[in-house]
Design a protein around this motif. Structure first.
Motif, short mmCIF file in Angstrom:
data_model
loop_
_atom_site.label_atom_id
_atom_site.label_comp_id
_atom_site.label_asym_id
_atom_site.label_seq_id
_atom_site.Cartn_x
_atom_site.Cartn_y
_atom_site.Cartn_z
N GLN A 9 34.59 37.22 27.56
CA GLN A 9 34.38 36.21 28.29
C GLN A 9 34.95 36.27 29.68
N HIS A 10 34.08 35.80 30.67
CA HIS A 10 34.36 35.71 32.00
C HIS A 10 35.51 34.58 32.35
N HIS A 11 36.61 35.07 32.68
CA HIS A 11 37.60 33.96 32.89
C HIS A 11 37.68 33.44 34.52
N CYS A 12 38.01 32.26 34.60
CA CYS A 12 38.16 31.71 35.80
C CYS A 12 39.49 31.00 35.81
N LEU A 27 44.15 37.56 36.89
CA LEU A 27 42.76 37.39 36.76
C LEU A 27 42.25 38.49 38.02
N ILE A 28 41.49 39.59 37.47
CA ILE A 28 40.72 40.27 38.54
C ILE A 28 39.31 40.33 38.35
N ASP A 29 38.60 39.81 39.02
CA ASP A 29 36.98 39.75 38.66
C ASP A 29 36.74 39.17 37.43
N GLY A 30 37.46 38.17 37.03
CA GLY A 30 37.24 37.51 35.70
C GLY A 30 37.86 38.17 34.39
#
Length: 196
Positions: A9-12, A27-30
């Protein structure tokens, strides 16, 4: 710094805000990176001393010094906070543009960032964060190596960090982008354990 979470998953930032308070992440780039347990005493002494000297040097000035944990959100464009996929917590930072400060921390690149290296975070700070800070326009990035008693300084020139400058942790070092700040190392160096 731990490994990235094992999901795809891409996190924000909206995910980040929902995670339990007893687990700290960056977080780094998701990609989510679990932060190491509380740093050792020498790490905290170095970070605290740099923060103290910076804060005192900036008294009555426009710029403000902060010490971790403070969320620094680094948007790629002008996306809403909840969509930002890079949120870091540098050890020490200075921000001179007050429009970047809000109740959640900092939105945008600080002028100066200091990371104090420890065995569990050194590679992450020296490679991943160095590239990240360069890309987002952090004007000056310091890596303090307490074990080797060495300071590595990156300065942004024409949008890139050139060859780093290396200094021993003795005497004093001026922050080139913030001439009011001069970090004096001698007393701090005497407090670092010999076998650190």
């Amino acid at each position: 710094m731990g490994l990235a979470l094992k999901d795809t998953q891409h996190h924000c930032y909206s995910d980040y805000l929902a995670w339990p308070d007893d687990m700290r992440y960056e977080l780094i780039d998701g990609n989510a990176y679990a932060m190491a347990p509380a740093p050792d005493l020498a790490h905290q002494d170095v970070a605290g001393e740099i923060y103290l000297q910076a804060r005192l040097a900036l008294k009555g000035k426009f710029c403000r010094a902060f010490i971790a944990p403070v969320d620094v959100r680094l948007p790629k464009q002008n996306e809403a906070d909840e969509s930002i996929d890079t949120v870091v917590q540098p050890d020490v930072l200075v921000v001179c543009d007050s429009s970047k400060l809000d109740r959640r921390g900092v939105r945008g690149a600080p002028d100066w960032i200091v990371e104090v290296l420890s065995p569990s975070t050194a590679g992450h700070d020296q490679i991943k964060k160095q590239n990240l800070y360069e890309r987002h326009g952090v004007k000056e990035y310091w890596l303090v190596h307490p074990i080797d008693r060495v300071l590595t300084v990156y300065r942004l020139i024409d949008g890139e960090y050139g060859k780093p400058e290396l200094y021993e942790l003795n005497g004093e070092t001026q922050v080139s982008v913030l001439p009011d700040i001069v970090i004096r190392w001698d007393e701090l160096a005497t407090r670092l354990p010999v076998d650190y």
